[in-house]
Write an enzyme that holds these catalytic residues in place. Structure first.
Site, PDB file in Angstrom:
ATOM      1  CG  ASP A  19     -12.628 -10.677  25.023  1.00  0.00           C
ATOM      2  OD1 ASP A  19     -13.239  -9.703  24.554  1.00  0.00           O
ATOM      3  OD2 ASP A  19     -13.129 -11.485  25.820  1.00  0.00           O
ATOM      4  CD  GLU A  20     -16.851  -9.819  20.530  1.00  0.00           C
ATOM      5  OE1 GLU A  20     -17.109 -10.400  21.603  1.00  0.00           O
ATOM      6  OE2 GLU A  20     -17.626  -9.048  19.951  1.00  0.00           O
TER       7      GLU A  20
END
Lengths: 368, 367
Positions: free
Chosen positions: A113-114
């Site tokens: 998620d990054e």
């Protein structure tokens, strides 16, 4: 939070409620005839799983990632429990990264998620560009994201955490002192709990304190290279490039048993679990096209002590039998008299299989 | 308890036994050596639990002593003391004082009774063989370099000692190359084989001298004992099955040539400079009366060495890991060596002119 976000897309009726993601598929919500869902509550849980993520509403009740589910049930018995569904999260991860890549292709993956995005060559006004990325992510996934924009990766990472959820923070050399210096030193990625504690004991609380600290005092306490790095980051300096492609360092699989295991008494189950870990690591390697030549095992004892052992093989491999054999050798070198709760297998020293195959000399062997 | 000893009398045995003491060990007493002195004799013992070296020195010490001291510290102290210094050692409770002239060192000790001494395995000794120190040292040096290092096939991390009839065969291999040597024994024995661990082999080479004095080797269950001069070495043996080396030593390789060892060694070393750093591949290209050594690296650099040889065999282009070739050329002592080949996919046999018993087999590398 990303996982919770994906779950809320699926069950929008849970918005605004304390929701905890963790555990396995046993707590799958049941679909009722009228189309609504019956959810499990934290109080229904028994076992030794941990919280994967929790919504802001659950965090207010004191439930955070990595907390034991049983313990969190005491804090928030009525919070909704959803099983972890990595398949969906990976799907949404791919969608959001693709949406960003369509606008700005220079992306460094930092996990599910990054990401870091290199915007150097974009002439567009920064804020407009950032809004465009946020809209694209939202259109592709229905999820919001927080963006930090800064002259380097260090500051961008800190900036992205300043305004959550759905935030946008832009830091430049002027706003750096005003926005970053008052933050706790532990906000810097790379200053972990131990280093942070040591800094506090030296009366260094904020990033400003760190920037103004005596460098020789830092060296005496942290050694030359870490002290050097501390001085650099406290002044917002970081020249790491955005790495758009990188060879993974290792691939690993581990499993926590629902109760502590003993090498002798649980032999059959352990043998099966161990072989399965090796098979899954081999599968990961094959799927991603890598071969490796260092095999490691990790064992976490009942009292949370961790032991690791590794072994380098003469040849690169992604074969489950070869990995199993090497991991078995490693296992012989740890104490198995005590019970343990976790077993893991890792393969490192990786190269891409296609690189290795092309033009790699092949040494013939004497036996076999 | 105190003793007196000459620094030079102590230094040599001290450095001999200290070699096997592990620097970092979980058991503190294993960084110590056992020192036992009685009237006219001093015995030093060191162990790493896999092997043990004891060395006794006949010298009047004028007292008794039995304790364990840090091997490294005692060795460092003795080394740095002036030649022929007279050392006095006196124990006091848990410490020992080492004194000479105006130098004084107070060292910690651990009780001698706690030292994990390895004893000769009880029960029947299977085989006792005798061989000169010089011969044994030569045999070991001929094959030692081919042993594996930390290989998962643990039985390759050592040397095969095989007694068969009146022959002693010694073999080392890492699975890519194999070094074989053999010698005749004074008498005949039943077939027996053990695998001697790598560290034991390396220590033995260091401890053996060039004399004709006999080494007595006793093989008992799971253990090998070596006795020579003042030294007693006990080693565990590797429990495993050594691969059948006889299958891989070729006979009848037709394409062969004889070459001056130093000449080809120097050529190999030069060519190796531009070989791929990781794989170390080198091509040997044989045509009539000519051998070319060709190497290239990942930066497309290239080295070529040409040697004039007497060769009438088939033309051949075959690759090898150059390290394996340099190893054998460095470790044999013959003036000339013989290389024999079958074809580009088969092993190369290296033999030497001054020792018919020696054979070195290298598998090729497809470059």
């Amino acid at each position: 939070m990303f996982f919770a976000g994906v779950e809320l897309l699926r069950y929008p009726e849970l918005r605004g409620q304390p929701v905890v993601v963790g555990g396995r598929s046993a707590h799958q919500p049941q679909k009722l005839p009228d189309g609504s869902h019956r959810f499990f509550k934290l109080r229904d849980y028994s076992g030794r799983g941990v919280v994967t993520t929790s919504t802001y509403e659950a965090r207010v009740l004191g439930v955070f990632s990595a907390m034991g589910l049983m313990k969190s049930a005491q804090l928030a018995p009525d919070a909704i429990l959803l099983p972890t569904d990595f398949e969906s999260y990976r799907h949404f991860s791919r969608l959001f990264k693709q949406a960003v890549a369509d606008i700005a292709p220079l992306i460094e993956n930092r996990g599910i998620d990054e990401i870091y995005i290199d915007l150097t060559d974009h002439a567009e006004d920064t804020r407009t560009l950032a809004q465009r990325i946020k809209h694209a992510v939202s259109a592709a996934t229905g999820l919001s994201c927080s963006i930090g924009i800064a002259p380097n990766k260090l500051l961008a990472k800190i900036a992205s955490d300043l305004d959550k959820p759905n935030g946008l923070t832009i830091i430049d050399s002027e706003s750096f002192v005003e926005r970053i210096w008052p933050l706790k030193a532990s906000k810097i990625n790379g200053i972990g709990p131990k280093a942070a504690k040591k800094l506090v004991s030296l009366n260094i609380n904020t990033i400003a304190d760190l920037a103004q600290a005596d460098a020789s005092m830092l060296q005496a306490n942290f050694g030359l290279s870490y002290a050097n790095w501390l001085v650099e980051v406290a002044n917002g300096r970081d020249d790491r490039p955005v790495v758009t492609f990188s060879i993974p360092k290792s691939m690993s699989r581990e499993t926590t048993f629902e109760r502590d295991m003993h090498a002798r008494n649980d032999r059959a189950r352990l043998t099966e679990a161990f072989s399965s870990l090796c098979a899954r690591v081999a599968e990961d390697l094959q799927q991603k096209g890598y071969i490796g030549r260092t095999v490691s095992i990790k064992i976490k004892y009942h009292d949370f002590r961790i032991a690791t052992r590794d072994l380098s093989l003469p040849d690169y491999t992604n074969d489950s039998t070869a990995i199993r054999r090497a991991a078995g050798e490693c296992l012989k070198r740890v104490s198995l008299n005590e019970k343990f709760r976790l077993l893991g297998v890792k393969v490192s020293n990786l190269v891409r299989e296609e690189d290795a195959a092309a033009g790699q000399p092949l040494q013939a062997t004497l036996f076999n | 308890m105190n003793i007196k000893i000459n620094r030079d009398t102590l230094l040599k045995p001290l450095s001999s036994v200290s070699g096997i003491v592990e620097r970092r060990h979980t058991l503190p007493i294993l960084s110590n050596l056992l020192l036992e002195a009685k009237q006219d004799k001093i015995v030093l013992t060191a162990t790493d639990l896999e092997m043990q070296i004891s060395l006794s020195v006949e010298t009047a010490v004028g007292g008794e002593l039995s304790t364990t001291i840090s091997a490294k510290k005692l060795l460092d102290i003795c080394r740095s003391l002036p030649e022929n210094a007279e050392i006095t050692m006196a124990t006091q409770e848990s410490k020992i004082q080492v004194k000479t002239g105006k130098s004084r060192f107070n060292l910690q000790t651990l009780p001698a009774n706690d030292y994990p001494v390895m004893t000769k395995a009880a029960g029947a000794t299977n085989t006792v063989i005798k061989i000169g120190q010089k011969s044994l040292k030569r045999l070991l040096k001929q094959v030692e370099f081919a042993m594996a290092q930390q290989d998962i096939r643990y039985y390759l991390n050592g040397l095969l000692f095989e007694v068969n009839g009146n022959r002693l065969n010694v073999v080392g291999t890492d699975g890519h190359r194999l070094s074989f040597t053999s010698t005749e024994l004074g008498s005949s024995y039943e077939k027996q084989e053990i695998i001697l661990p790598r560290k034991t082999v390396i220590e033995l080479i260091k401890l053996l001298d060039e004399s004709e004095e006999e080494v007595t080797i006793e093989v008992a269950s799971g253990q090998a004992n070596f006795a020579f001069g003042d030294i007693r070495l006990i080693s565990k043996v590797i429990d495993g099955k050594f691969p059948d080396y006889t299958r891989v030593i070729p006979s009848g390789h037709q394409n062969s040539f004889t070459v001056d060892r130093m000449m080809i060694l120097l050529s190999m070393q030069r060519a190796s400079i531009l070989s791929n750093e990781k794989y170390r591949g080198i091509r040997m290209v044989l045509t009539e009366n000519s051998l070319k050594l060709i190497s290239t690296n990942s930066e497309q650099e290239e080295a070529e060495e040409e040697l004039e040889i007497n060769y009438a065999g088939s033309a051949l282009d075959i690759g090898f890991n150059v390290t394996y070739m340099i190893d054998v050329l460095n470790n044999v002592d013959s003036e000339n060596v013989v290389f024999s080949f079958a074809d580009a996919n088969s092993s190369c046999l290296v033999t030497v002119e001054n020792d018919n018993n020696y054979k070195y087999v290298v598998m090729p590398m497809r470059i």
